[in-house]
Motif scaffolding. Structure first.
Motif: not given
Lengths: 265, 315
Positions: B3, B238, B301, B304-305
């Motif tokens: 990530a 994520a 990523g 989504v975060c």
């Protein structure tokens, strides 16, 4: 009608009715000193009983004991007996959820469920497997608490859109939707503006008859105006119980007199 | 290793927070060490910010070079990814589909298991059982991902061969299971926090209306905690999408557009890891492609975060 209400025994035809709910030697401890000590009290059918007393006197504990809510607190130990229509509520084979459907309670910290007014009203009936028309039921109980017209019949309105007084009435409607025989109200009009509080008061009047109502309140004027019978609790003990007019004008107990006149014993 | 996107994003916000810390500014005559301390903290905060900007800058620069040779439309529509072929093709779909497959499989494992674990820990477990189980779940979070990958490749896949004879030595199925277990603590512990924030009065109200406990939990407590639970799940997604070691070890490295979980596949992260190790020369198209895939992963990523944070915050 109101005269009959204030004089239990003469208004009802035939022999004096057995109480719908009857507590005998009821004691509740949360570890240590009992929060409720050896209280015996009858709740007459269709009448309004006010529980008065300072905070910490056991009003809420008694109210919760009458619908077996105290057992949700792990430390609570209840002894004594509560009979509803002659049946022992604390008998081991009795389902507490069933008790709470017959004896509905609106807790002091009643929370609204996230979602619509309909969702809130339908929660109880759905839980008890209600098979009828939920919309008709919702309309009926919301009309009973005077909310149906206020929300313009919009059941999908989020419950969070209501005012504080309306929320309190929605909580009462939600409990009525389970069709209890006894309605327990803990501080039903506290922290409301005078108009909203007056509405709750007239609502309590209008509900009595169909159901027996028990109101725990620290608002003495509410108790005096709304109830047929008043019970004074202090430090977990039942100090005095009698017709509201008598208790307020001519209390037998010095402690009750001191509480009603605002003198700290 | 995992990530890169969310880590980079967080580093930038730390740098911002450092800039506002004016409340405790030392007075003028402060000792040298005090003034020096402020400088050191500033330097660290700036360094974090610079690192994040550098990553973003490199990805943007390299991706720009890539897109000068391959159009974005081809990247998104070409069904095959063969950067080392004589006529290389750069369709990112197989990689994105593989990552999506891993995420979906891991979610299928971790969402129900994690949510039910959270409910058990919050509402059913006694104090002792609760402590032991919470410690066990937390322990799962402490297992390095390479260990998960190793277990999936060497133990899970051989065990599955008995049930699913067609399963490959490298397969998506084992990888999904392992990634699912890896993100389980994220779902379980964060969902539990969300449930713990549900007011006790809501549960009592449900019980007071004559509902049994399980009904109160499913119809009142979980809906009330749904935002927090959704945020937990988004964070878990994520983490799953950024996971590299497990998928590289357990799912292999075949960039194919196949939905068959018994075959191997190649995720965005696995491509980056393996192509980086083959050391492509700077300036080549493979080198640029690497950065482009990294940028796609980073943006996904980050999105989504951001979604998770937005869900958790919005009321």
């Amino acid at each position: 009608m109101s005269d009959a209400l204030h004089d239990p025994g003469t208004g009802t035809p035939g022999p004096p009715a057995t109480p719908v709910l009857s507590a005998t030697g009821l004691t509740v401890r949360f570890g240590g000193r009992p929060a409720l000590a050896d209280v015996s009290l009858d709740f007459p059918r269709g009448r309004i009983v006010a529980l008065i007393g300072p905070s910490g006197s056991g009003k809420t504990t008694l109210l919760r004991a009458l619908c077996r809510m105290n057992e949700l607190i792990p430390a609570a130990v209840t002894t004594g007996s509560v009979r509803f229509e002659g049946a022992e509520l604390y008998a081991p084979e009795v389902d507490p959820a069933e008790v709470r459907r017959r004896i509905g309670v609106v807790l002091r910290e009643s929370a609204l469920f996230p979602g619509s007014i309909f969702h809130n009203v339908a929660f109880g009936p759905r839980a008890s497997g209600f098979a009828g028309d939920l919309h008709a039921l919702a309309e009926e109980v919301l009309a009973a608490v005077g909310l149906w017209a206020e929300v313009g019949g919009d059941l999908d309105l989020p419950a969070s859109a209501l005012s504080a007084g309306q929320r309190r009435r929605l909580c009462i409607a939600r409990t009525l939707a389970v069709r209890p025989r006894v309605l327990l109200l803990d501080e039903p009009a506290s922290a409301l503006d005078p108009v909203a509080a007056a509405r709750i008061e007239s609502l309590i009047h209008s509900l009595a008859g169909d159901v027996a109502v028990v109101v725990a309140t620290s608002d003495l004027r509410l108790a005096a105006r709304v109830s047929d019978v008043t019970a004074h609790l202090d430090r977990g003990e039942l100090v005095e119980c009698g017709p509201t007019g008598t208790v307020f004008t001519n209390p037998r107990s010095k402690r009750t007199e001191a509480y009603l006149t605002g003198r700290i014993p | 290793m995992t990530a890169g996107g969310p880590l980079g994003g967080r580093a930038t916000s730390v740098a911002h927070a450092g800039g506002h810390g004016a409340v405790l500014r030392p007075r003028r005559g402060a000792a040298l060490s005090e003034r020096l301390a402020g400088r050191v903290f500033l330097a660290c905060a700036v360094l974090a910010g610079v690192a994040a900007m550098a990553v973003v800058g490199v990805l943007a620069w390299e991706s720009a070079a890539f897109f000068s040779q391959v159009s974005p439309a081809r990247l998104l529509t070409d069904p095959s990814w063969t950067p080392l072929a004589e006529e290389p093709r750069f369709g990112i779909l197989p990689l994105v589909a593989a990552t999506a497959q891993i995420v979906a499989g891991a979610a299928a494992v971790a969402f129900p298991l994690g949510l039910l674990t959270a409910i058990y820990l919050q509402y059913y477990a006694g104090p002792r059982t609760g402590t032991v189980l919470t410690a066990a779940v937390t322990l799962l979070a402490a297992v390095p991902t390479v260990v998960y990958g190793y277990v999936a490749l060497n133990f899970v896949t051989p065990a599955l061969r008995g049930i699913l004879p067609g399963i490959g030595a490298f397969n998506a199925f084992s990888a999904c299971l392992a990634v699912g277990v890896m993100i389980l603590p994220t779902v379980a512990l964060l969902s539990r926090s969300a449930l713990a924030a549900v007011p006790h009065s809501l549960l009592e109200t449900g019980m007071a209306l004559g509902a049994a406990r399980a009904r109160v939990l499913t119809r009142a407590a979980i809906p009330a905690a749904s935002r927090g639970i959704a945020a937990a799940m988004a964070l878990a997604v994520a983490r799953a999408a950024g996971e590299t070691m497990i998928v590289t070890l357990a799912a292999g490295n075949q960039a194919r557009l196949t939905g068959n979980p018994l075959e191997g596949l190649r995720t965005l992260t696995a491509f980056i890891a393996q192509t980086s190790m083959s050391d492509p020369a700077p300036g080549t198209i493979e080198h640029h492609a690497l950065a482009t895939v990294a940028a796609v992963l980073f943006l996904g990523g980050y999105a989504v975060c951001a979604l998770a944070r937005w869900i958790g915050r919005a009321r």
